[in-house]
Scaffold this active site. Sequence first.
Site, PDB file in Angstrom:
ATOM      1  N   SER A   1       0.703 137.723  -9.578  1.00  0.00           N
ATOM      2  CA  SER A   1       0.286 139.088  -9.904  1.00  0.00           C
ATOM      3  C   SER A   1       1.450 140.066  -9.851  1.00  0.00           C
ATOM      4  O   SER A   1       2.390 139.886  -9.083  1.00  0.00           O
ATOM      5  CB  SER A   1      -0.787 139.551  -8.921  1.00  0.00           C
ATOM      6  OG  SER A   1      -1.942 138.792  -9.071  1.00  0.00           O
TER       7      SER A   1
ATOM      8  N   SER B   1       0.020 136.651  -0.933  1.00  0.00           N
ATOM      9  CA  SER B   1      -0.405 136.183   0.388  1.00  0.00           C
ATOM     10  C   SER B   1       0.668 135.264   0.953  1.00  0.00           C
ATOM     11  O   SER B   1       1.341 134.565   0.206  1.00  0.00           O
ATOM     12  CB  SER B   1      -1.707 135.383   0.296  1.00  0.00           C
ATOM     13  OG  SER B   1      -2.696 136.143  -0.311  1.00  0.00           O
TER      14      SER B   1
ATOM     15  N   GLU C   1     -15.959 140.818 -12.139  1.00  0.00           N
ATOM     16  CA  GLU C   1     -16.105 141.037 -13.579  1.00  0.00           C
ATOM     17  C   GLU C   1     -15.628 139.802 -14.373  1.00  0.00           C
ATOM     18  O   GLU C   1     -16.273 139.392 -15.339  1.00  0.00           O
ATOM     19  CB  GLU C   1     -15.308 142.279 -14.002  1.00  0.00           C
ATOM     20  CG  GLU C   1     -15.945 143.593 -13.564  1.00  0.00           C
ATOM     21  CD  GLU C   1     -15.860 143.876 -12.069  1.00  0.00           C
ATOM     22  OE1 GLU C   1     -15.039 143.229 -11.366  1.00  0.00           O
ATOM     23  OE2 GLU C   1     -16.624 144.724 -11.587  1.00  0.00           O
TER      24      GLU C   1
ATOM     25  N   GLU D   1      -7.656 127.093  -7.586  1.00  0.00           N
ATOM     26  CA  GLU D   1      -7.926 128.253  -6.745  1.00  0.00           C
ATOM     27  C   GLU D   1      -9.414 128.537  -6.594  1.00  0.00           C
ATOM     28  O   GLU D   1      -9.936 128.655  -5.500  1.00  0.00           O
ATOM     29  CB  GLU D   1      -7.247 129.509  -7.300  1.00  0.00           C
ATOM     30  CG  GLU D   1      -7.611 130.762  -6.489  1.00  0.00           C
ATOM     31  CD  GLU D   1      -6.806 131.993  -6.872  1.00  0.00           C
ATOM     32  OE1 GLU D   1      -6.342 132.059  -8.017  1.00  0.00           O
ATOM     33  OE2 GLU D   1      -6.654 132.872  -6.004  1.00  0.00           O
TER      34      GLU D   1
ATOM     35  N   GLN E   1       2.476 132.212  -4.013  1.00  0.00           N
ATOM     36  CA  GLN E   1       2.224 132.272  -5.446  1.00  0.00           C
ATOM     37  C   GLN E   1       2.727 133.621  -5.962  1.00  0.00           C
ATOM     38  O   GLN E   1       2.169 134.660  -5.606  1.00  0.00           O
ATOM     39  CB  GLN E   1       0.712 132.166  -5.590  1.00  0.00           C
ATOM     40  CG  GLN E   1       0.174 131.878  -6.928  1.00  0.00           C
ATOM     41  CD  GLN E   1      -1.344 132.015  -6.881  1.00  0.00           C
ATOM     42  OE1 GLN E   1      -1.907 132.669  -6.004  1.00  0.00           O
ATOM     43  NE2 GLN E   1      -2.005 131.422  -7.838  1.00  0.00           N
TER      44      GLN E   1
END
Lengths: 408, 303
Positions: free
Chosen positions: A148, A180, A390, A263, A145
């Site tokens: 990010s 990953s 968060e 996910e 993926q």
Amino acid sequence: MTTTEADPLAAFADEARAFLDAHAERRSTDAVIWGKGEDHTGYFSEDPPEVEQALVDQARAWQRTRYENGFGWITGPESYGGRELSGVHDLVYDQIEAEYDVPDTGVLSLIGLGMIGPTILAHGRDEVRDRYLPAMFRGEVIACQLFSEPGAGSDLAGVQTRASRTEDGWVLRGQKVWTSVAQHAQIGMALCRTDPDAPKHKGITAFLVDLSLPGVEVRPLRQMSGGAEFNEVFLTDVHVPDDHRLGEVNGGWRVALTTLMNERASVGNEASTGVARVLSDGFLAALLHESGHGEDAAARRRLAEITADLTAAEYLNRATIRRLRSGAQPGPEASVSKLLWAQNLTRIAHLAAELVGPRLTADTGEWGTFSWNELLLSAPAFRILGGTEEIMKNILGERVLGLPKEPS
Amino acid sequence: MTALDAQTLASVRVSLDEVLAGTPGDLSSALAELGWADVVEADRETAAVLLFGAQGRALASTRLLDDVVTHALGSPEGTVVAYAGILLGRPEEGTEQVVVLDENAAAVLPITEVSGRLQPVRGFDRATTWHRLDTTASGEPLDVSAETLALAVAAARRALTAEIVGVCETALAMAVSHTTVRHQYGRPLASFQAVRHALAEAHAAIENTRATLEAAAVADAPVATVARAARVAKHRAGTTQALVMRHVVQVHGAMGLTLESDVHRAVTRAAALDVLLGSSRELSTRLGLDLLSGAPAEPIAAI
């Protein structure tokens, strides 16, 4: 687990058992014995590359066996080798397979088969689906993926990797991080900015990138826990054909949501063998005895509290599965499970660190002492990966408790 | 899980909330009117979870817990219960005996030996009608098997867990409403992350305890398993109420510490309920000893 004749899943469960009996050994139900076997406690792999490669090969082979026997893509369309069964069948199969000693296929399934497969199915063109889906579910192609970036983690709509039009496709330029399994992957799903003038999530397009293309460079990102589970992926003028675009131009946000929905449901139910050992029956009690704290009332109470919380978290997961079984949609309880999972493992790591004392920081060769540093150093990641704590709390606050939105 | 369908459960929940939020003057006739006996008949365990959840949400103080215990012990009419010396109210006219219940023993005293030895509990929770039986009262050992006693204690602990979950729900609802309505710096308090994260944590703890209770209410397991599951549930309820109340009080600001605000009612009730039949601290000591002597830690409920 019990099944009855009236249960339509029973026949499927029997079929799964027959398949597994023919291809795998039953997992030993013996409790982990203190001082015997491996004493790893970590979540992330720390194996040397050749060991890791062998594990990946085993994972590919097992996935192929599943696929050839009709368990490779239980919910997938028949045209791609799937069975077109429900998510509940998937859960039932996983549960039954857990009773057997089979290779861990996480490297293929967590991201590729679990998240990117369904995304390609929903948003890919026929050429791409035909080319990659059967290959992925046969264990030949591993997907990662490419989401990010250094400047965009939880706030994914801030991605800056550019995709610009060429005559026959696109050219990609930018950097991805926290990727990953990229070191084992053949393809990656990249989110790129295609309209720099559109507001954040409106100018993003999703692509499937062949990682063997010129301009793709994968570099390992070594962590303080020792391993290099994640990577940085550099994209330098990578040419991607237009048929490898997923969804509409500037419609990548919708595509990404398909991926991310898949996910959160998975984090919290996955444990590495190291973590599974820590959580296995009696392991923590043995730690208390072996570290000379068996008579320590305060340590005993903490053990009890942690165990009660682990039991409770397991109950919550089971309640979720029961609800899914009766046809409910996956809801925000996945966020609750993930919070608790991180909390519990963190507390275990801290208890172990206290009990083991200085032996945690120096490898004296004594079984079950220094090895706890793996869990302690993995633990902070649990509160970040798959959506930071968060973000999870924001989701619970807004969608479950109905709190007013934050000002933007 | 239960013989009652989702729609029935939802409507029973609403009716119970109404009954318990009203003056609990004549609770038993209000419950009778509701057809409560039929619900209990259909599924006693679910009925208890519903009833005590409603009692918790209403912050009501009643003697309903005695019914759970006397039913489990098979005690005759006219029996009330002392939980390690605490009675949930002064015994009514017609009470004939008091069962003094502990984790490992139960004794019975005729009411004549009790009357002069009761003192109202003047403690943390001003709204209870609790009474303390002086410690010199011992009585005759109750003639029940160890299994029966363990199941009675477990049933009472599950009821208390349900009640504490109910109290926590009410406290969290108060906090959600307060922080949504009250504005500071030009925006609702709940739009500040420090506040919403505290409330999200409280929610997660409550849901987790609720799931534990659901799982502990499995009837057809060995007695030791049922007892352990109830201990885990009550322990979780105790730690959950501590966390929930800490956050709820904090987000109410200083007004939460006054009698002007209703928050104190939830805080004191939950703390008082934590003490009955084993506080989270006592239970964690026991669970820890069990674990170290080799009791399995694994969950009991099948999916």
